[in-house]
Design an enzyme around this catalytic site. Structure first.
Site, PDB file in Angstrom:
ATOM      1  CB  VAL A 270      15.262 -32.704 -32.797  1.00  0.00           C
ATOM      2  CG1 VAL A 270      15.228 -32.437 -31.150  1.00  0.00           C
ATOM      3  CG2 VAL A 270      14.276 -33.550 -33.464  1.00  0.00           C
ATOM      4  CB  ALA A 271      19.585 -29.389 -32.696  1.00  0.00           C
TER       5      ALA A 271
ATOM      6  CB  ILE B 212      12.393 -26.605 -33.004  1.00  0.00           C
ATOM      7  CG1 ILE B 212      12.334 -26.503 -34.419  1.00  0.00           C
ATOM      8  CG2 ILE B 212      11.016 -26.422 -32.298  1.00  0.00           C
ATOM      9  CD1 ILE B 212      11.595 -27.283 -35.072  1.00  0.00           C
TER      10      ILE B 212
ATOM     11  CD  GLU C 140      12.579 -29.637 -29.103  1.00  0.00           C
ATOM     12  OE1 GLU C 140      13.352 -29.000 -28.422  1.00  0.00           O
ATOM     13  OE2 GLU C 140      12.870 -30.232 -30.324  1.00  0.00           O
TER      14      GLU C 140
ATOM     15  CG  ASP D 101      -6.483   7.625  -6.327  1.00  0.00           C
ATOM     16  OD1 ASP D 101      -6.404   8.797  -6.970  1.00  0.00           O
ATOM     17  OD2 ASP D 101      -7.210   6.821  -6.376  1.00  0.00           O
TER      18      ASP D 101
ATOM     19  CG  ASP E 192     -11.164   5.387  -5.224  1.00  0.00           C
ATOM     20  OD1 ASP E 192     -11.491   5.821  -6.336  1.00  0.00           O
ATOM     21  OD2 ASP E 192     -10.738   5.413  -4.272  1.00  0.00           O
TER      22      ASP E 192
ATOM     23  CG  ASP F 210     -11.025   6.973 -10.045  1.00  0.00           C
ATOM     24  OD1 ASP F 210     -11.191   8.230 -10.551  1.00  0.00           O
ATOM     25  OD2 ASP F 210     -10.966   6.815  -9.135  1.00  0.00           O
TER      26      ASP F 210
ATOM     27  CG  ASN G 139      16.711 -29.524 -27.091  1.00  0.00           C
ATOM     28  OD1 ASN G 139      17.825 -29.261 -26.850  1.00  0.00           O
ATOM     29  ND2 ASN G 139      16.304 -29.314 -28.647  1.00  0.00           N
TER      30      ASN G 139
ATOM     31  CG  ASP H 271      18.966 -28.167 -22.113  1.00  0.00           C
ATOM     32  OD1 ASP H 271      19.765 -28.776 -21.476  1.00  0.00           O
ATOM     33  OD2 ASP H 271      18.911 -27.769 -23.206  1.00  0.00           O
TER      34      ASP H 271
HETATM   35  P1  ATP Z   1      -7.692  10.917  -3.456  1.00  0.00           P
HETATM   36  O1  ATP Z   1      -8.337   9.486  -3.019  1.00  0.00           O
HETATM   37  O2  ATP Z   1      -7.993  10.869  -4.989  1.00  0.00           O
HETATM   38  O3  ATP Z   1      -6.485  10.983  -2.890  1.00  0.00           O
HETATM   39  P2  ATP Z   1      -9.557  12.206  -1.930  1.00  0.00           P
HETATM   40  O4  ATP Z   1      -9.987  11.037  -1.630  1.00  0.00           O
HETATM   41  O5  ATP Z   1      -9.065  13.247  -1.099  1.00  0.00           O
HETATM   42  O6  ATP Z   1      -8.317  12.164  -2.916  1.00  0.00           O
HETATM   43  P3  ATP Z   1     -12.193  13.238  -2.782  1.00  0.00           P
HETATM   44  O7  ATP Z   1     -12.661  11.941  -1.975  1.00  0.00           O
HETATM   45  O8  ATP Z   1     -12.449  13.457  -4.350  1.00  0.00           O
HETATM   46  O9  ATP Z   1     -10.656  13.130  -3.000  1.00  0.00           O
HETATM   47  O10 ATP Z   1     -12.261  14.248  -1.910  1.00  0.00           O
HETATM   48  C1  ATP Z   1     -12.056  15.674  -2.326  1.00  0.00           C
HETATM   49  C2  ATP Z   1     -12.671  16.655  -1.468  1.00  0.00           C
HETATM   50  O11 ATP Z   1     -14.117  16.635  -1.171  1.00  0.00           O
HETATM   51  C3  ATP Z   1     -11.923  16.485  -0.056  1.00  0.00           C
HETATM   52  O12 ATP Z   1     -10.822  17.212   0.057  1.00  0.00           O
HETATM   53  C4  ATP Z   1     -13.048  17.067   0.922  1.00  0.00           C
HETATM   54  O13 ATP Z   1     -12.853  18.434   1.051  1.00  0.00           O
HETATM   55  C5  ATP Z   1     -14.455  16.726   0.096  1.00  0.00           C
HETATM   56  N1  ATP Z   1     -14.973  15.502   0.640  1.00  0.00           N
HETATM   57  C6  ATP Z   1     -14.371  14.285   0.624  1.00  0.00           C
HETATM   58  N2  ATP Z   1     -15.165  13.331   1.295  1.00  0.00           N
HETATM   59  C7  ATP Z   1     -16.491  13.898   1.420  1.00  0.00           C
HETATM   60  C8  ATP Z   1     -17.569  13.910   1.846  1.00  0.00           C
HETATM   61  N3  ATP Z   1     -18.017  12.529   2.123  1.00  0.00           N
HETATM   62  N4  ATP Z   1     -18.610  14.651   1.910  1.00  0.00           N
HETATM   63  C9  ATP Z   1     -18.533  15.804   1.681  1.00  0.00           C
HETATM   64  N5  ATP Z   1     -17.073  16.238   1.008  1.00  0.00           N
HETATM   65  C10 ATP Z   1     -16.216  15.191   1.107  1.00  0.00           C
END
Ligand code: ATP
Length: 867
Positions: free
Chosen positions: A279-280, A282, A284, A326, A602, A606, A696, A700
């Site tokens: 007992v001592a 382990i 528990e 990001d 996101d 990704d 124990n 404890d």
């Molecule tokens: P992260 O979120 O990775 O920091 P981010 O959001 O700036 O970066 P993206 O959203 O991939 O990365 O955008 C990359 C580039 O694409 C931007 O710098 C912009 O020039 C262009 N971009 C972003 N959003 C749009 C959109 N809705 N339409 C057209 N071009 C866009």
């Protein structure tokens, strides 16, 4: 009935008694009652009683029960009752703890449960997936899971990955056309979307045809297991260690038993002593304490906006050495405002804004009489800015209706729409300037369209860089007219119109979090789709980067071999213009360097990087279902500072678990030492099995739990990260546990010896002085352990000098345990059961002095170690 994929849109809507505007909420409620929740039947979880019985499968518990039976047979009824009582209490605690752990896992799962976008009575809204009913109209977007089986009624470039159903990992292109052939396999039902498959591209709209167990996946996944429980590495190691300790204890018991017999001791007595030793030896309470501390830690993280999806992440977080984040929304506020427009002659601003408004998915909605924009911040910024100048997206959309589109994606960094302009079609494009410019052949110069010259390009590039240096995010816009929709060639030979720069200020708390990372030995790395110069400007402001050499672009990264990246990865703290697949390479390089990497994400793309990273962190607000599903942790506020807070919690949790473990184990060592030395010296039993069991499991456990919720030590984020391979007993921790245990054991033996001598000197009988000695030993053991709990609060620092009573839970725990001991001593009935007696003042003073001794000793040792 004909299968849904053979019906036309009108037929399907009629069949399901719904329309394109969806059903009403009341109707949904009614259908929910009729069809049930949209979820799979879970395997029935175990009943309380089954769980209770399970607790008795434990090897140790079986030994205890045998001991209780034997004690009962030889007439030690009180012993036998106490052992059984402790076993039952232990089992009840086990059940409660298991239940709690399961509940909190379930609650976590619920928090991470995806929502689905549906249209009800013409209004789109998010509802929990389990509340979706047949007839609901569901909107699908890239990154969302399909929440039920749907017959698609509208699609736009929709691609769905159905590997969970068909095993085929290449996404299938979907449309809403009626199919002709009956009895076709699931993979060919192009106008259907199936529950649990995921939208990888484009969007669409579909009517729910079946939910829950009636869906295709429900049919095959007949009984899905309930909550999956995952153990952390530490829990696994402890389980392993526990097994070994059990075996070692048995061997020692065996040896002691035979030594005792050879010495001519009574067999029964020796048996009881061996049981006491088992007992001592382990611990528990240990597994329960660790589980509870982890569960409490996970709750604390939720309060700091981090939802843990996979329990092992709690531990890994404490080891993180690199955080790749990001930029947009995580390090910055994701609140964009247009600051500047550039056109070649300064006269085409209006055209630029019209393109940016047409090629835009933001919606203007009216809420309580007020107009509001709904969409991606980059896009809403464009709408807001134009609106102030009298350009209304709603009117533009009416005049030039959108007929098709190529959606934005972070790989292409472009977005295009096809709008009807009189009898022609206009392609409106916006995107990253460097990429869009390479697709432009012409330029809008005032009202003329002419070929773009290298001089123009030079000017535009300079303007772009100037904006980027001011930390502006820059978009370029272009257009052209075509006769028909040809997506292949739509984004070629465009007419450049202008650049639009917008500011996205850094998050206030991000700067501080970056600083914290640095003192904590963690490298923050920024990964962004934005332009290198913009990225550098923001990274400088945040303190992520000092010299521009630390920044690299996706294109430069692409030119590097894996080996080169591996050799240089430590140099870079900013990656600009990267695509999601670059993230995978970055994570892999860091991991090969032996680092523990946290990575945020996101989008759908990704997911691979989130999976490969040691800690994948998905965005809670802007993140897609797919990213969340792949992640170990979800940040409910999308904030970089939350990752750092989670790391801090992770470190604290680990350090607290270590404190609890050290405490419990040193107590166990103390007990083993006492019994072992007593046997060697040929003394009678200084401690009875029930004493050890009691200490124990009862006195404890509370302090151990309280140690598990210690507030974070000030230094947690000032030390370098812990090496994940470092065991809890390394760096002398194991030795300290043994030495502290031996100290407690020695004090207990001394108290016993003192009591026996005291009785002998006064001519008491064997039974009488044994009783005094044992009482002294029992109380010295339990009280010195309570005092020793305080020692464990701080590893190296003096507790006396650093707020000894700062952990109020520990104060309370020690107080309760102390009161329990007082009750045992002051109640005649309990005294009888525990075979203890009242002590006089002299003896009490000895017990008190012995109990305080560990604090004094450990303080002295800490003092020497600090020197
Ligand atoms: P992260 O979120 O990775 O920091 P981010 O959001 O700036 O970066 P993206 O959203 O991939 O990365 O955008 C990359 C580039 O694409 C931007 O710098 C912009 O020039 C262009 N971009 C972003 N959003 C749009 C959109 N809705 N339409 C057209 N071009 C866009």
């Amino acid at each position: 009935m004909r299968p849904y994929y053979l019906l036309t849109k009108e037929e399907i809507l009629k069949e399901l008694e719904t329309n394109e505007n969806g059903i009403s909420d009341q109707e949904a409620k009614r259908r929910l009652e009729k069809y049930g929740y949209n979820e799979f039947k879970e395997k029935k979880s175990k009943t309380m009683f089954q769980r209770f019985l399970d607790q008795f499968k434990d090897f140790l518990v079986i030994i205890l029960i045998v001991a209780a039976i034997i004690s009962g047979f030889v007439g030690e009824i009180a012993d036998s009752i106490i052992i059984l009582l402790v076993v039952i209490i232990n089992a009840i605690l086990g059940v409660i703890q298991e239940n709690k752990a399961e509940q909190s896992l379930k609650a976590l799962k619920k928090m991470a449960q995806p929502l689905a976008l549906v249209i009800r009575e013409g209004v789109s809204k998010e509802v929990p997936v389990r509340e979706i009913v047949p007839g609901d109209v569901v909107i699908l977007e890239a990154g969302r899971y399909v929440p039920a089986d749907l017959r698609l009624i509208e699609t736009s470039n929709l691609k769905i990955e159905e590997s969970s159903l068909t095993g085929e990992s290449v996404p299938v292109e979907k449309n809403s056309d009626v199919l002709e052939e009956d009895n076709i396999p699931i993979g060919d039902r192009k106008n259907m979307a199936f529950m649990s498959s995921m939208v990888t591209y484009g969007r669409g709209k579909g009517v729910v045809v079946s939910t829950g167990m009636k869906t295709e996946i429900g049919k095959i996944a007949d009984m899905l297991s309930s909550v999956e429980e995952e153990q952390t590495p530490l829990q696994k190691k402890l389980e392993e260690a526990g097994k070994w300790m059990g075996i070692a204890a048995l061997i020692i018991c065996g040896i002691m038993f035979f030594v005792g017999i050879l010495r001519g001791n009574n067999i029964l007595e020796m048996f009881m002593t061996s049981i006491a030793l088992a007992v001592a030896a382990i611990p528990e309470g240990l597994p329960a304490v660790v589980t509870i501390v982890l569960a409490v830690g996970v709750q604390k993280m939720i309060k700091r906006n981090a939802i843990i999806r996979k329990l092992p992440a709690v531990e890994t977080l404490g080891c993180a050495t690199v955080i790749c984040s990001d930029k947009t929304g995580t390090l910055t506020q994701n609140k964009m405002t247009v600051k500047q427009i550039y056109t070649i002659n300064g006269l085409s601003d209006k055209k630029a804004l019209i393109i940016a408004n047409l090629c835009n998915d933001t919606k203007i909605v009216e809420e309580n009489g007020k107009l509001r924009t709904l969409g991606d911040p980059t896009e809403t910024a464009l709408i807001d800015f134009a609106f102030k100048l009298g350009i209304d997206k709603r009117k533009l959309d009416e005049m030039y209706p959108r007929i098709d589109e190529i959606p934005f994606d972070s790989d292409r960094k472009l977005m295009s729409t096809f709008n009807k302009v009189d009898n022609l079609i206009e392609v409106n494009v916006k995107g990253a300037p460097d990429i869009l410019l390479s697709r432009c052949k012409y330029i809008l110069d005032n009202e003329n369209i002419r070929e773009i010259t290298s001089d123009d390009l030079e000017k535009i590039k300079r303007a772009n860089e100037e904006m980027a240096k001011k930390a502006l995010r820059v978009l370029a816009v272009a257009y052209k007219q075509v006769e028909n929709i040809d997506k292949e060639n739509a984004e070629k030979d465009l007419i450049f119109v202008g650049l639009i720069g917008m500011i996205d200020p850094p998050r206030e708390e991000a700067k501080e979090a970056v600083e914290k990372c640095k003192t904590a030995g963690i490298k923050p790395v920024m990964i962004t789709g934005d332009h290198k110069i913009t990225a550098i400007a923001i990274a400088k402001e945040l303190g992520i980067l000092k010299s521009e050499e630390e920044a690299i672009t996706g294109a430069e990264l692409e030119k590097m071999s894996d080996k080169e990246l591996l050799d240089n990865v430590k140099k870079y703290s900013v990656y600009a213009r990267v695509s999601p697949e670059h993230k995978v390479r970055i994570v892999e390089a860091w991991k090969k360097q032996g680092q523990i990497v946290a990575m945020t994400g996101d989008g759908v793309n990704d997911a691979p990087a989130l999976k490969i990273a040691n800690i994948g962190a998905a965005m809670g607000i802007t993140g897609t279902d797919v990213a969340k599903e792949a992640a170990d942790m979800v940040l409910t506020d999308d904030n970089f500072a939350t990752i750092v807070a989670a790391v801090e919690e992770g470190r604290t949790i680990y350090s607290n678990i270590k404190k609890s473990i050290s405490y419990l184990l040193s107590c166990n060592v103390g007990e083993i030492f006492t019994l072992f030395v007593a046997t060697l010296l040929g003394w009678a039993e200084p401690l009875l099995p029930i004493h050890i069991l009691w200490v124990n499991l009862v006195t404890d456990s509370l302090p151990a739990l309280a140690l598990g919720v210690e507030p974070a030590e000030k230094e947690v984020m000032k030390q370098p990260p812990r090496d994940p391979n470092e065991g809890i007993f390394s760096k002398g921790a194991g030795i300290r546990i043994i030495l502290q245990g031996m100290l407690i054991g020695a004090l207990t033996l001394f108290a016993y010896w003192y009591g026996v001598r005291y009785g002998k000197e006064r001519g008491l009988s064997f039974d009488e002085y044994e009783l005094i000695g044992r009482t002294m030993a029992f109380f010295t053991l339990s009280l010195s352990q309570l005092v020793h709990a305080f020692n464990n609060r701080l590893e190296l620092k003096s507790v006396i000098a650093n707020g000894m009573f700062k952990n109020k839970y520990l104060n309370l725990a020690v107080l309760i345990s102390f009161l329990i001991q007082l009750i045992v001593l002051s109640t005649p009935f309990l005294r009888n059961i525990f075979k203890v007696t009242l002590l006089n003042r002299e003896l009490i003073s000895v017990v008190v002095l012995c109990s305080i001794a560990p604090l004094v000793f450990v303080e002295i040792v800490k003092f020497i170690r600090r020197r």
